[in-house]
Enzyme design. Structure first.
Site, PDB file in Angstrom:
ATOM      1  N   SER A  16      51.068 -11.045  32.650  1.00 36.10           N
ATOM      2  CA  SER A  16      52.344 -11.750  32.792  1.00 36.10           C
ATOM      3  C   SER A  16      53.306 -11.411  31.655  1.00 36.10           C
ATOM      4  O   SER A  16      52.892 -11.013  30.561  1.00 36.10           O
ATOM      5  CB  SER A  16      52.106 -13.260  32.810  1.00 36.10           C
ATOM      6  OG  SER A  16      51.170 -13.603  33.806  1.00 36.10           O
TER       7      SER A  16
HETATM    8  N1  SAH Z   1      48.001 -14.435  33.472  1.00 31.67           N
HETATM    9  C1  SAH Z   1      47.202 -13.264  33.666  1.00 31.67           C
HETATM   10  C2  SAH Z   1      47.255 -12.669  35.058  1.00 31.67           C
HETATM   11  C3  SAH Z   1      48.436 -12.854  35.919  1.00 31.67           C
HETATM   12  S1  SAH Z   1      48.358 -11.958  37.432  1.00 31.67           S
HETATM   13  C4  SAH Z   1      47.587 -12.225  32.638  1.00 31.67           C
HETATM   14  O1  SAH Z   1      48.615 -12.397  32.000  1.00 31.67           O
HETATM   15  O2  SAH Z   1      46.892 -11.229  32.505  1.00 31.67           O
HETATM   16  C5  SAH Z   1      47.595 -13.149  38.489  1.00 31.67           C
HETATM   17  C6  SAH Z   1      46.101 -13.089  38.536  1.00 31.67           C
HETATM   18  O3  SAH Z   1      45.696 -14.044  39.527  1.00 31.67           O
HETATM   19  C7  SAH Z   1      45.515 -11.747  38.978  1.00 31.67           C
HETATM   20  O4  SAH Z   1      44.534 -11.341  38.090  1.00 31.67           O
HETATM   21  C8  SAH Z   1      44.923 -12.052  40.359  1.00 31.67           C
HETATM   22  O5  SAH Z   1      43.795 -11.280  40.672  1.00 31.67           O
HETATM   23  C9  SAH Z   1      44.586 -13.519  40.222  1.00 31.67           C
HETATM   24  N2  SAH Z   1      44.460 -14.230  41.487  1.00 31.67           N
HETATM   25  C10 SAH Z   1      45.151 -14.034  42.632  1.00 31.67           C
HETATM   26  N3  SAH Z   1      44.743 -14.897  43.579  1.00 31.67           N
HETATM   27  C11 SAH Z   1      43.780 -15.653  43.020  1.00 31.67           C
HETATM   28  C12 SAH Z   1      42.966 -16.716  43.493  1.00 31.67           C
HETATM   29  N4  SAH Z   1      43.080 -17.164  44.744  1.00 31.67           N
HETATM   30  N5  SAH Z   1      42.075 -17.267  42.645  1.00 31.67           N
HETATM   31  C13 SAH Z   1      41.955 -16.813  41.370  1.00 31.67           C
HETATM   32  N6  SAH Z   1      42.685 -15.808  40.873  1.00 31.67           N
HETATM   33  C14 SAH Z   1      43.597 -15.232  41.689  1.00 31.67           C
END
Ligand code: SAH
Length: 235
Positions: A81
């Site tokens: 993010s």
């Molecule tokens: N905040 C984190 C990632 C943001 S991207 C960072 O800064 O690195 C959003 C993340 O949510 C991704 O890794 C994606 O795989 C995850 N995601 C998407 N759908 C999801 C779900 N249903 N349950 C858990 N994680 C999920």
């Protein structure tokens, strides 16, 4: 010079880059606010961002961009993010050293580390097994001992450990998953991007009062990857 490009950035450069990033974030917040009436980032959030080495959460070939105020790809179609959004979402949760936090969407684990700096315990749920495994290895190697990692659909939250003082959802949902509202303690706060359009969602803050009644506020537009609803995978 090729030699220079290969040289790992020295500590002073990294510290300076992180300080510049913090200044950018603070400036943005002074102009636009955090959405809850504040125009000053919580000093504890500032300290956490100053401390956590974002360069260790991005792919090595993107390390030079680690302190730009923007999201970056981390593989599996996902992104780390934008630092400004990490700062604001964390600020909105008003964490205390005793807080227990649920995070949905571990991704690189950067946001997880920021939460773990400020709270007593973080439970983080990720649907992509490979991302969860990398984040766990990375955060454990960095010495974090107050994070529990779960693989699965974060829309179901984590009943074990509920209720939570704060919940942060890092992927966009069409509506607030009911399980997450159930797992929020009275007096607790939840932040989540809501909307179906991948390029335009609203960041929503939910506050649950002592009687258990929730109030939702739309704060500002954001762009997050969608919350996936299928079963966990390991691509
Ligand atoms: N905040 C984190 C990632 C943001 S991207 C960072 O800064 O690195 C959003 C993340 O949510 C991704 O890794 C994606 O795989 C995850 N995601 C998407 N759908 C999801 C779900 N249903 N349950 C858990 N994680 C999920």
């Amino acid at each position: 010079m090729a030699q220079d490009a290969k040289r790992p950035p020295d500590d002073a450069e990294v510290v300076a880059a992180r300080r510049a990033l913090l200044e950018t974030i603070a400036q943005e917040i002074r102009w636009t606010g955090t959405g809850d009436g504040t125009h000053e980032l919580d000093p504890k959030v500032r300290e956490a961002i100053a401390k956590v080495p974002r360069e260790r959460f991005v792919p090595p070939d993107l390390a030079a961009y680690a302190h730009d105020n923007r999201p970056l790809p981390i593989g599996h179609g996902q992104t780390i993010s934008q630092p400004l959004i990490v700062a604001v979402m964390t600020h909105l949760l008003r964490l205390e050293p005793s807080s227990r936090v649920l995070e949905v969407g571990t991704g690189s684990g950067y946001q997880t580390a920021i939460l773990a700096e400020l709270a007593a315990e973080v439970v983080t749920v990720e649907v992509v097994e490979a991302l969860a495994a990398d984040a766990r290895a990375r955060l454990q190697a960095m010495g974090y001992r107050n994070i529990a990692f779960r693989i699965g659909d974060g829309a179901a939250g984590c009943t074990e450990g509920a209720p939570f003082d704060a919940i942060l959802v890092a992927a966009a949902a069409p509506s607030i998953p009911p399980a997450l509202l159930d797992q929020l303690r009275p007096g607790g706060r939840l932040v989540i991007p809501l909307g179906r359009d991948p390029l335009s969602q609203e960041l929503v803050l939910v506050e649950k009062d002592a009687a258990g009644k929730s109030r939702e506020r739309s704060l500002f537009p954001v762009a997050f990857v969608p919350l996936r609803r299928e079963r966990p995978d390991s691509p």
